[in-house]
Scaffold this active site. Structure first.
Site, mmCIF file in Angstrom:
data_model
loop_
_atom_site.group_PDB
_atom_site.id
_atom_site.type_symbol
_atom_site.label_atom_id
_atom_site.label_comp_id
_atom_site.label_asym_id
_atom_site.label_seq_id
_atom_site.Cartn_x
_atom_site.Cartn_y
_atom_site.Cartn_z
ATOM 1 N N LYS A 158 0.716 -1.266 -0.037
ATOM 2 C CA LYS A 158 -0.051 -0.007 -0.110
ATOM 3 C C LYS A 158 0.991 1.275 0.048
ATOM 4 O O LYS A 158 1.960 0.990 0.727
ATOM 5 C CB LYS A 158 -0.986 -0.013 1.118
ATOM 6 C CG LYS A 158 -1.880 -1.078 1.229
ATOM 7 C CD LYS A 158 -2.696 -1.015 2.408
ATOM 8 C CE LYS A 158 -3.884 -1.890 2.634
ATOM 9 N NZ LYS A 158 -4.782 -1.714 3.564
ATOM 10 N N PHE A 202 -2.623 -9.884 3.743
ATOM 11 C CA PHE A 202 -3.738 -9.395 2.691
ATOM 12 C C PHE A 202 -5.205 -10.448 3.167
ATOM 13 O O PHE A 202 -4.860 -11.572 3.425
ATOM 14 C CB PHE A 202 -3.427 -9.797 1.370
ATOM 15 C CG PHE A 202 -4.649 -9.774 0.224
ATOM 16 C CD1 PHE A 202 -5.202 -8.301 0.146
ATOM 17 C CD2 PHE A 202 -5.326 -10.812 -0.268
ATOM 18 C CE1 PHE A 202 -6.547 -8.368 -0.584
ATOM 19 C CE2 PHE A 202 -6.683 -10.390 -0.955
ATOM 20 C CZ PHE A 202 -7.021 -9.141 -1.399
ATOM 21 N N GLU A 275 -11.054 3.310 10.316
ATOM 22 C CA GLU A 275 -11.527 2.152 9.519
ATOM 23 C C GLU A 275 -10.781 0.965 9.913
ATOM 24 O O GLU A 275 -9.623 0.843 10.259
ATOM 25 C CB GLU A 275 -11.262 2.379 8.096
ATOM 26 C CG GLU A 275 -11.880 3.731 7.392
ATOM 27 C CD GLU A 275 -11.548 3.726 5.801
ATOM 28 O OE1 GLU A 275 -11.928 4.761 5.492
ATOM 29 O OE2 GLU A 275 -10.820 3.007 5.444
ATOM 30 N N ARG A 292 -12.081 13.570 8.964
ATOM 31 C CA ARG A 292 -13.320 14.519 8.762
ATOM 32 C C ARG A 292 -14.455 13.962 9.032
ATOM 33 O O ARG A 292 -14.552 12.782 9.605
ATOM 34 C CB ARG A 292 -13.083 14.643 7.167
ATOM 35 C CG ARG A 292 -12.967 13.378 6.449
ATOM 36 C CD ARG A 292 -13.522 13.134 5.109
ATOM 37 N NE ARG A 292 -13.940 12.055 4.514
ATOM 38 C CZ ARG A 292 -13.186 11.181 4.188
ATOM 39 N NH1 ARG A 292 -11.821 11.176 4.190
ATOM 40 N NH2 ARG A 292 -13.715 9.935 3.715
#
Ligand code: MV4
Length: 473
Positions: A158, A202, A275, A292
């Site tokens: 990533k 993963f 998340e 945000r």
């Protein structure tokens, strides 16, 4: 409390922030591009200032234009909404230097969380569960090969500056690692101006579950529970719901406790989202933090009764969480949101133009957040989200029934929207069980293809001449 706030955004979220300001007695200043002269955020704000041409880079993203408008209108604070400048630490810094309160976390925190491998290390230190992976940035391919061997394949590379799925590569064997490393590095360098990569184990079929948090400026942090966001296509969410059927009260309490502690440690302020990916065994792992208010915040508002945007304004003005929200927060019923995009429902290509007919659903337990109206225009320059249809019910079954009837009553003509797609998803058996993961839409479209093929077969049969008769040549 603030006297006057500038909203550095457009569309439904600009209107959502205006609603919150009005309820708190705060004057509002809209900024708009030349393409948004007739937009509702311009109409409903107390003042409006044109900040440039249609393209975002020359208007909503143009920091000097936004700051100049804030200076001219003499505002106390700027609410950035989501997207655009909302996670731009440099913008938050300019606000600070201009003596304008940025409604969000301090720029240092935004910058740290924006660096994904640093966010990962920060959460690890605070005992928030993370996936097995590299400690920080990978220096080269050889280090990547070493980590992958110790973690075990498959792994995922990533971009540290990434998010939204760009600069990611799944690696299944050591042989293919060098080429995929190079590809991810180049893609990240081009997209973000930073080619740095990190690695994680993963997960093949993860669920995407995120926790809403709220922090005041006195060191208090609250968790407002989770949202299930696995129904997405190409990293664009289509449906979100709260609570998640997969999260037990014990998991909610445990995760809530650790993320509260971790955010106190980093000096977090204002609203944020943490998340997680849930693996096949139901375990949650932190992946990234969004600093945000999010598109899907209404589902949390519906089940907690907390107005998150008003809470953002109040904590930014220095109020304590204890004077705003009960602790602990009670969760009531179930909420679901459909994102209505101006897009072709299958090709997902943008569909700009004039709306010729518009009917919004309403009634018990139905909420629509939108800045669209009949005869209004969807400009081609911006995000395709034109409305959010949110329902609340005593449980998931009631919420689903409510959503189905609301989707039936939601009429948009003149442009394509995702409404027909949403109607089909709500009839899908897998969706209705609630037991799905981030690969749901792929399976859904496979089933759609099959249904269509069967339909063609039936049509072909009914078009065939009745048996016994053969058309003459
Ligand atoms: C993952 C993953 C599997 N394993 N990380 C995609 C966007 C970015 N925010 C994180 N993403 C993923 N990270 C590990 N270690 C699978 C995805 C992923 C995904 C995540 C959430 C929602 C939809 C997704 C679709 C494809 C891949």
């Amino acid at each position: 409390m603030f006297r006057k706030v500038l909203i550095a955004n457009r569309g439904e979220i600009a209107l959502r922030v205006i609603c919150a300001c009005k309820e708190l007695g705060i004057r509002t200043v809209a900024v708009y591009s030349e393409a948004d002269r007739n937009a509702l955020h311009v109409r409903f704000a107390d003042e409006a200032i044109c900040i440039g041409p249609p393209r975002s880079s020359e208007s909503y993203l143009h920091v000097p234009a936004v700051i100049a408008a804030a200076e001219i209108a003499d505002v106390d604070a700027i609410h950035p909404g989501y997207g655009l400048l909302s996670e731009n630490a440099n913008f938050a810094e300019v606000c600070r230097e201009s003596n304008i309160k940025f409604i969000g976390p301090p720029p240092e925190v935004t910058r740290m969380m924006g660096e994904k491998s640093m966010a990962r290390q920060t959460m690890k230190k605070a005992k928030v569960p993370i996936l097995p992976g590299s400690d920080g940035v990978l220096v080269d391919q050889n280090e990547a090969l070493e980590w992958a061997r110790s973690i075990g394949y498959p792994v995922i590379l990533k971009a540290v500056a990434g998010g939204g799925g760009r600069g990611m590569r799944i690696v299944r064997t050591p042989e293919e690692l060098p080429a995929l490393y190079q590809a991810a590095h180049t893609e990240a360098a081009n997209a973000f101006g930073n080619g740095d990569l990190y690695m994680e184990k993963f997960i093949e079929r993860p669920r995407h579950i995120e926790f809403q948090v709220l922090a005041d400026e006195h060191g208090n942090v609250l968790s407002l529970g989770e949202r299930e966001c696995s129904i997405q296509r190409r990293h664009q969410k289509l449906i979100e719901e709260a609570p998640s059927l997969q999260v037990t009260q014990k998991m909610r309490d445990d995760i809530g406790k650790t993320i509260r502690k971790s955010l106190v440690d980093v000096g977090y302020q204002n609203a944020g989202t943490i998340e997680f990916l849930m693996d096949e065994d139901g375990k949650l792992y932190f992946i990234e933090m969004n600093t945000r208010i999010q598109v899907e915040h209404p589902v949390t508002e519906m089940i907690t009764g907390v107005d998150l945007v008003k809470a953002q304004l109040r904590v930014a003005a220095g109020e304590k969480l204890s004077s705003i929200i009960p602790d602990p927060i009670a969760i009531r019923g179930h909420a679901i949101e459909c994102r209505v995009n101006a897009e072709h429902p299958e090709k997902f290509t943008p569909s700009a133009g004039k709306i010729t007919a518009f009917n919004l659903p309403g009634g018990n337990g139905v909420r629509v957040d939108t800045a669209q109206y009949a005869e209004g225009v969807v400009p081609p320059y911006y995000d395709s989200l034109i409305a959010k249809l949110i329902v609340h019910g005593k449980d998931r079954a009631e919420a689903m029934a409510r959503m189905e009837r609301a989707l039936e009553m939601f009429v948009v003509e003149g442009i394509h929207t995702t409404i027909p797609l949403h109607r089909k998803i709500f009839k899908d058996e897998e969706f209705r069980t609630g037991a799905f993961d981030t690969k749901f839409m792929e399976r859904f479209f496979d089933r759609e293809k099959e249904r269509r093929a069967n339909m063609q077969h039936i049509i072909a049969q009914s078009d065939a001449p009745p048996s016994g008769e053969t058309p003459s040549a």
